[in-house]
Design an enzyme around this catalytic site. Structure first.
Site, PDB file in Angstrom:
ATOM      1  N   TRP A 130       0.816  -1.209   0.000  1.00 19.47           N
ATOM      2  CA  TRP A 130       0.000   0.000   0.000  1.00 19.47           C
ATOM      3  C   TRP A 130       0.850   1.260   0.000  1.00 19.47           C
ATOM      4  O   TRP A 130       0.508   2.251  -0.653  1.00 19.47           O
ATOM      5  CB  TRP A 130      -0.978  -0.023   1.179  1.00 19.47           C
ATOM      6  CG  TRP A 130      -1.932  -1.178   1.060  1.00 19.47           C
ATOM      7  CD1 TRP A 130      -1.977  -2.298   1.832  1.00 19.47           C
ATOM      8  CD2 TRP A 130      -2.937  -1.351   0.047  1.00 19.47           C
ATOM      9  NE1 TRP A 130      -2.945  -3.160   1.371  1.00 19.47           N
ATOM     10  CE2 TRP A 130      -3.554  -2.605   0.277  1.00 19.47           C
ATOM     11  CE3 TRP A 130      -3.372  -0.577  -1.025  1.00 19.47           C
ATOM     12  CZ2 TRP A 130      -4.578  -3.097  -0.514  1.00 19.47           C
ATOM     13  CZ3 TRP A 130      -4.398  -1.070  -1.828  1.00 19.47           C
ATOM     14  CH2 TRP A 130      -4.991  -2.310  -1.569  1.00 19.47           C
ATOM     15  N   ASP A 178      -1.511   6.599   6.581  1.00 21.59           N
ATOM     16  CA  ASP A 178      -2.605   5.743   6.130  1.00 21.59           C
ATOM     17  C   ASP A 178      -2.851   4.747   7.255  1.00 21.59           C
ATOM     18  O   ASP A 178      -2.059   3.839   7.492  1.00 21.59           O
ATOM     19  CB  ASP A 178      -2.198   5.028   4.837  1.00 21.59           C
ATOM     20  CG  ASP A 178      -3.255   4.025   4.366  1.00 21.59           C
ATOM     21  OD1 ASP A 178      -4.275   3.845   5.044  1.00 21.59           O
ATOM     22  OD2 ASP A 178      -3.025   3.403   3.306  1.00 21.59           O
ATOM     23  N   LYS A 217     -12.065  -2.005   7.849  1.00 20.29           N
ATOM     24  CA  LYS A 217     -11.319  -2.863   8.772  1.00 20.29           C
ATOM     25  C   LYS A 217     -11.880  -2.721  10.192  1.00 20.29           C
ATOM     26  O   LYS A 217     -12.423  -3.661  10.742  1.00 20.29           O
ATOM     27  CB  LYS A 217      -9.831  -2.489   8.789  1.00 20.29           C
ATOM     28  CG  LYS A 217      -9.218  -2.225   7.428  1.00 20.29           C
ATOM     29  CD  LYS A 217      -8.991  -3.479   6.623  1.00 20.29           C
ATOM     30  CE  LYS A 217      -8.162  -3.158   5.386  1.00 20.29           C
ATOM     31  NZ  LYS A 217      -7.895  -4.319   4.534  1.00 20.29           N
TER      32      LYS A 217
END
Length: 358
Positions: A101, A170, A194
């Protein structure tokens, strides 16, 4: 119907109590005669939901008043582009590479302007978080970008860089899992799927002074000022996702807040890591011990055949989502906030039983 043991990496488990409350309110939300999905996003009934979600998030994360809270769309992936478009300017976007990511975030920033790599652990297949002493800073850094938790590799930052004027994180896969000092960050962003709720909404927590950096030639929807001025209501927001977010935040508050949730998360993670460490090498963790994630436990078995047997038998017993990512192989147990301790205990017992029979 019995609930599965849900260890999906994302979208992930949601609290059962939240799902049940949403089920009860689905057809007739607060006597409006409508589902929350049918409410106008300009209506007083929906505005109450919207403001409740913002208020609870501010309360649970102790977000200071000099920070904006935005509910956007496009996932964290759109933020990979919006951040450099809005905040890079003539400076350098400095990225710490700890997994796929962060790699993707850097790739998008390169399309916008100048970038640099502060540190990387790619050479060891991202099995650790760089030490703070490894990080390289530049005088003209516009920001330093980190990914706080790496779902694929099972690593997590346990100490963040200090004295960084604009630290951007992030936190898609570990926000709300532990207390934070929001003031240490210029910006935090997170896809909801999540720990915050279902997919569809992205939370952005942004220090207000950063608005001064935003250039005037941006497309309207890609300009943070658009969403700040409209209270995240410039166009139709993902109303149901925000409603679910508010219910999840309410659930965390009822559990005792983020500190209490962190204590349970540590207990869950320690249980699985102890199972791995006490297996005599039968199970091997991918992440180095000082970088281990409390959210994603990654491990391998002695060979591919045993891995297939493990996953097959686990599925038969109701365990879902244990397949490891192809970048690491093996297995991965994602133990986000809503995964109950009982599910983790059951997995630990299964792991021990499987090893004994192998």
């Amino acid at each position: 119907m019995e609930r599965s043991y849900i260890f999906n990496a994302g979208p992930s488990a949601l609290p059962l109590e939240v799902l049940q409350k949403a089920q009860n309110e689905l057809v007739n939300f607060e006597n409006t005669g409508m589902s929350v999905m049918e409410l106008s996003h300009r209506s007083p009934a929906y505005d109450k939901v919207h403001q409740k979600a913002k208020s609870l998030l501010r309360e649970l994360l102790s977000i200071p008043e000099n920070y904006e809270v935005l509910f956007l769309q496009g996932g964290a992936s759109l933020q990979f582009t919006m951040i450099p478009m809005n905040l890079l300017g003539e400076g350098v976007g400095n990225y710490v590479l700890t997994g796929s990511w962060s790699d993707k975030a850097l790739k998008e920033a390169k399309k916008i302007g100048d970038t640099a790599v502060s540190a990387s652990t790619k050479e060891t297949n991202y099995d650790r978080i760089p030490t703070l002493s490894e990080l390289k800073h530049n005088e003209n850094d516009a920001y330093l970008h980190v990914t706080s938790n790496n779902t694929i590799f099972g690593t997590q930052w346990h100490e963040f860089p200090k004295n960084v004027p604009t630290l951007i994180a992030d936190m898609s896969s570990d926000i709300l899992s532990r207390p934070l000092n929001v003031s240490d960050f210029g910006m935090i962003y997170a896809g909801a799927q999540k720990n915050l709720g279902p997919s569809g909404v992205t939370v952005v927590i942004m220090r207000k002074d950063l608005v001064e950096r935003i250039p005037d030639n941006l497309a309207t929807m890609l300009d943070y000022r658009t969403h700040i001025k409209s209270d995240s209501l410039f166009n139709t927001p993902p109303t149901f996702a925000i409603y679910m977010l508010s219910l999840v935040l309410e659930w965390v508050k009822e559990k005792g807040g983020v500190a209490e949730v962190e204590a349970i998360n540590k207990e869950k993670a320690n249980l699985l890591y102890d199972t791995i460490d006490n297996s005599g090498g039968f199970y091997k963790g991918h992440a180095q011990k000082d970088s281990r994630s409390l959210m994603n436990v990654t491990f391998t078995l002695p060979n591919e055949e045993l891995t297939k047997q493990f996953l097959s038998q686990a599925k038969e017993k109701g365990f879902v989502g244990l397949n490891g990512h192809r970048s690491v192989g093996g297995c991965r147990a994602s133990i986000y906030n809503a995964v109950p301790l009982e599910a983790v205990k059951a997995l630990s017992e299964f792991m021990q039983s499987f090893q004994e029979k192998a």
